[in-house]
Scaffold this motif. Structure first.
Motif, PDB file in Angstrom:
ATOM      1  N   LEU A 198      19.961  27.277   1.505  1.00  0.00           N
ATOM      2  CA  LEU A 198      21.038  28.249   1.703  1.00  0.00           C
ATOM      3  C   LEU A 198      20.868  29.456   0.782  1.00  0.00           C
ATOM      4  N   GLU A 238      24.630  24.426   7.638  1.00  0.00           N
ATOM      5  CA  GLU A 238      24.560  23.756   6.344  1.00  0.00           C
ATOM      6  C   GLU A 238      24.216  22.285   6.525  1.00  0.00           C
ATOM      7  N   ASN A 239      24.842  21.692   7.546  1.00  0.00           N
ATOM      8  CA  ASN A 239      24.587  20.294   7.825  1.00  0.00           C
ATOM      9  C   ASN A 239      23.157  20.083   8.302  1.00  0.00           C
ATOM     10  N   LEU A 240      22.722  21.016   9.175  1.00  0.00           N
ATOM     11  CA  LEU A 240      21.372  20.913   9.733  1.00  0.00           C
ATOM     12  C   LEU A 240      20.336  20.998   8.613  1.00  0.00           C
ATOM     13  N   LEU A 241      20.601  21.902   7.648  1.00  0.00           N
ATOM     14  CA  LEU A 241      19.662  22.074   6.536  1.00  0.00           C
ATOM     15  C   LEU A 241      19.680  20.878   5.596  1.00  0.00           C
ATOM     16  N   ALA A 242      20.825  20.202   5.528  1.00  0.00           N
ATOM     17  CA  ALA A 242      20.926  19.062   4.622  1.00  0.00           C
ATOM     18  C   ALA A 242      20.233  17.838   5.198  1.00  0.00           C
ATOM     19  N   MET A 243      19.888  17.908   6.487  1.00  0.00           N
ATOM     20  CA  MET A 243      19.232  16.769   7.114  1.00  0.00           C
ATOM     21  C   MET A 243      17.719  16.925   7.015  1.00  0.00           C
ATOM     22  N   GLU A 285      24.683  28.421  14.952  1.00  0.00           N
ATOM     23  CA  GLU A 285      24.778  27.355  13.947  1.00  0.00           C
ATOM     24  C   GLU A 285      25.289  27.923  12.629  1.00  0.00           C
ATOM     25  N   GLU A 340      27.055  30.705  12.248  1.00  0.00           N
ATOM     26  CA  GLU A 340      28.427  31.179  12.392  1.00  0.00           C
ATOM     27  C   GLU A 340      29.434  30.026  12.421  1.00  0.00           C
ATOM     28  N   ARG A 341      29.068  28.931  13.043  1.00  0.00           N
ATOM     29  CA  ARG A 341      30.006  27.818  13.144  1.00  0.00           C
ATOM     30  C   ARG A 341      29.962  26.904  11.929  1.00  0.00           C
ATOM     31  N   GLY A 342      29.029  27.182  11.015  1.00  0.00           N
ATOM     32  CA  GLY A 342      28.967  26.374   9.802  1.00  0.00           C
ATOM     33  C   GLY A 342      28.192  25.081   9.973  1.00  0.00           C
ATOM     34  N   THR A 343      27.563  24.898  11.128  1.00  0.00           N
ATOM     35  CA  THR A 343      26.795  23.665  11.331  1.00  0.00           C
ATOM     36  C   THR A 343      25.408  23.769  10.714  1.00  0.00           C
TER      37      THR A 343
END
Lengths: 308, 377
Positions: free
Chosen positions: B376, B215-220, B208, B210-213
């Motif tokens: 982050l 950040e999205n997961l943490l924002a949820m 997650e 490495e692929r940059g996902t």
């Protein structure tokens, strides 16, 4: 909801190591407006947005997002904010539908199936809904990301360079959608490098090296810059531009194809400085309002040393 | 010549050197792995384990049993930890793996010895690990000829010499034919699970990032525990599928017996799988990319096969290596699975190995949750 401000933060400061990335940043964004966030790379736009949605903890400063304290109530903020990251951050190995379904489940969206169906329909991706997100082109990825961000009906949308690398048509569609959402009462804070996008914002905030250099409507920002610009049209403007370099009174010269923007802070000095060049044949000189880009480059001039 | 340029080779060479230096973890591995292997193979591993714990079941206390204890200990292979006097106790000591041997001196031993009836001494060996017991059993067979010579004085003096005055009967328990597959195959369950379970989860979070996902997961609005539970649960099923495959193969291809209950085994399995997944999750909160996650997994895997008693007898290792081994989940699971399959052990008999497994699991999960980044920063 009584408070009229969607974002109300004061003196946000954030350092990474010894580098101060955001320095005493304050903004008050009223509900239902679209605000543009501009500034060069590394100016602190992304860091600011991340502090607003609870992804980063500010070193100092305080404030609220949608009335929730950004330091203590980040869980509530996350539930009510849609954040679109700069880099596509949904799952490339999930299909369009699976991505949307995942997001809908996490936000515990009511009538999940219906909401996802609607989103896919609005995207116009009904026939491609089983396609893997990783196989979409840049523009479609952005649209999917936006659809995923608004699935849970957020009241504030934070978009970090949503249209970077997207073609003009897709960018225009994207912005039409943003204005539609704003019309429904959604507040939008969007960072961008595109001047045409900045001009579509209600207000713009220009950030450089962690500090706000200018803010207001586009007209205000241009007016307050105190910049004066002449537009020169002609055949070989490149040679003319080279000659005008380092002439006192002329602060910046930029070539736009067959036209030249010659700007200076002091109107009288600028006029004196360009006088010898105006005698050259084959050029048409015209006084004009500086463009937003002229203003931003002018704002950055004192920092030029630091960037190089 | 197609123009091989030294300058271009140098350019690539220098770039590689710089990158190698920047990637501290890989650099550490290049140095660390050989050192660890040297230490483990050189010092920790000993395929001729000595001082194995044993119990003496004395049904006829006499001067001979005391001599026997001394002689067994002097052989270097035995350490008499328990003096007991009934069969039931002997049975449970062996089953729980507290002793590797039970030496039984039968009733009337000294009388029969004196009469020259050549009585028998029974040695029950835990042969679930045949290699661990082999040398000790060999050492015992030397005993009868000479062990009591100094006790045979006066009228008993003629008992010295041949034939030996008593016989030693060895029972290899749990694996009478000393089939090494009976030991290795159940142990493989632990090894396979350690490798795959740790690796899979170690990659799960790192991917997650490495692929940059991430950040999205943490924002949820997701709690760290929700992420951990959601990521771990699917792999518990994967683990059970793997175990099923290995057990079917063990039974059908290798003829390994399954004396215990599948239910008891699956209880221990759940704890073991969860413990490994927690290790993987912890690794994934530390590693910054998938390569690092794999390297760290290897770092955990190496002692898990070398110090757990899988490859080499646990009791052959020096104390420090045994202490490390006692911490590793694979060590305990190895004992549990061999106990269930070969000895027919039940849950209460696994307790000694079950609680360290659970303690390890809880500690790892706590570390993983503490290390999991909520922002982050």
């Amino acid at each position: 909801m009584s408070e009229a401000l969607a974002i109300d933060v004061r003196d946000l400061t954030k350092s990474f190591g010894t580098r101060k990335v955001v320095d005493n940043f304050s903004i008050q964004v009223p509900r239902g407006q679209v605000w543009g966030f501009l500034g060069p790379n590394g100016s602190g736009k992304t860091t600011t947005i991340r502090m607003l949605c609870g992804l980063l903890v500010p070193d100092s400063g305080s404030g609220t997002c949608l009335g929730y304290d950004i330091l203590r109530e980040s869980a509530a903020i996350k539930r009510n904010v849609g954040y679109m990251t700069q880099k596509f951050s949904f799952y490339e190995d999930l299909s369009i539908r699976e991505n949307l379904d995942f997001v809908a489940r996490i936000y515990d969206v009511k009538d999940r199936r219906k909401v996802v169906d609607q989103a896919i329909e609005q995207l116009g991706l009904v026939r491609r809904q089983q396609q893997l997100a990783g196989t979409l082109s840049g523009g479609w990825k952005q649209r999917l990301a936006l659809a995923a961000c608004i699935l849970h009906r957020p009241r504030l949308l934070l978009l970090d360079e949503p249209t970077a690398g997207v073609d003009p048509q897709a960018r225009r569609d994207f912005w039409d959608e943003i204005h539609q959402l704003a019309a429904q009462g959604l507040t939008v804070l969007v960072s961008t490098h595109y001047m045409d996008e900045a001009e579509r914002c209600d207000r713009i905030v220009y950030l450089a090296y962690g500090t706000v250099l200018a803010r207001g409507t586009v007209a205000q920002v241009i007016g307050e810059s105190g910049l004066h610009t002449w537009i020169v049209e002609g055949e070989d403007v490149r040679a003319l531009a080279a000659d005008m370099h380092n002439v006192p009174g002329i602060d910046q010269v930029s070539v736009f194809g067959v036209t030249l923007h010659v700007s200076g802070k002091d109107a009288a000095a600028l006029e004196r400085a360009i006088a010898p060049f105006r005698t050259r044949a084959g050029f048409k000189w015209q006084k004009a309002t500086p463009s937003l880009e002229d203003v931003f480059i002018h704002l950055m001039a004192p920092f030029r040393e630091q960037t190089s | 010549m197609f123009g091989i340029s030294i300058a271009r080779i140098t350019a690539v060479f220098l770039k590689e050197l710089i990158q190698m230096r920047r990637d501290r973890l890989t650099f550490g591995m290049i140095i660390g792995i050989p050192v660890i292997q040297l230490v483990l193979f050189g010092f920790a591993i000993n395929s001729d384990p000595k001082h194995l714990p044993a119990a003496l079941n004395v049904q006829d206390p006499s001067v001979y049993s005391r001599t026997l204890v001394r002689a067994l200990e002097n052989s270097g292979y035995f350490r008499i930890d328990h003096i007991i006097s009934n069969e039931r106790e002997a049975e449970s000591l062996l089953a729980e793996g507290r002793v590797a041997f039970v030496v039984t001196v039968p009733p009337e031993f000294s009388r029969e010895l004196a009469r020259g009836d050549r009585p028998q001494i029974l040695i029950e060996a835990d042969a679930s690990d045949p290699s661990a017991a082999a040398n000790a059993i060999a050492a015992i067979s030397q005993l009868p000829a000479t062990v009591f010579n100094r006790d045979f004085t006066g009228a008993l003096a003629p008992l010295r010499g041949t034939p030996p005055p008593f016989e030693v009967v060895v029972h290899r328990r749990y694996n009478p034919e000393g089939v090494s597959a009976f030991n290795v195959v159940p142990g493989l369950i632990g090894v396979i699970l350690t490798m795959t379970m740790v690796l899979i989860t170690a990659l799960a979070v790192t991917r997650e990032v490495e692929r940059g996902t991430m950040e999205n997961l943490l924002a949820m609005p997701l709690q760290p525990f929700e992420v951990m539970a959601g990521k771990i649960l699917p792999y518990i099923f994967v683990g059970y599928i793997q175990v099923t495959v290995v057990i079917v193969a063990a039974l059908l291809l290798f003829g390994v017996p399954m004396l215990g209950s599948y239910f008891d085994l699956s209880v221990a399995l759940a704890a073991f799988i969860a413990a490994n997944l927690a290790v993987g999750f912890t690794i994934s909160t530390v590693a910054s990319n998938q390569l690092q996650a794999m390297q760290m997994t290897f770092f955990f895997f190496l002692p898990s096969i070398l110090l757990s008693g899988f490859m080499f007898p646990f009791r052959g290792m020096p104390d420090w290596a045994q202490w490390i081994g006692e911490v590793l989940p694979n060590t305990h699971f190895m004992r549990i699975v061999r106990g269930v399959m070969l000895k027919g052990n039940t849950l209460p008999q696994m307790f000694d190995d079950l609680w360290p497994l659970l303690a390890f699991m809880l500690a790892m999960m706590a570390i993983a949750l503490m290390r999991y980044r909520r922002t982050l920063d």
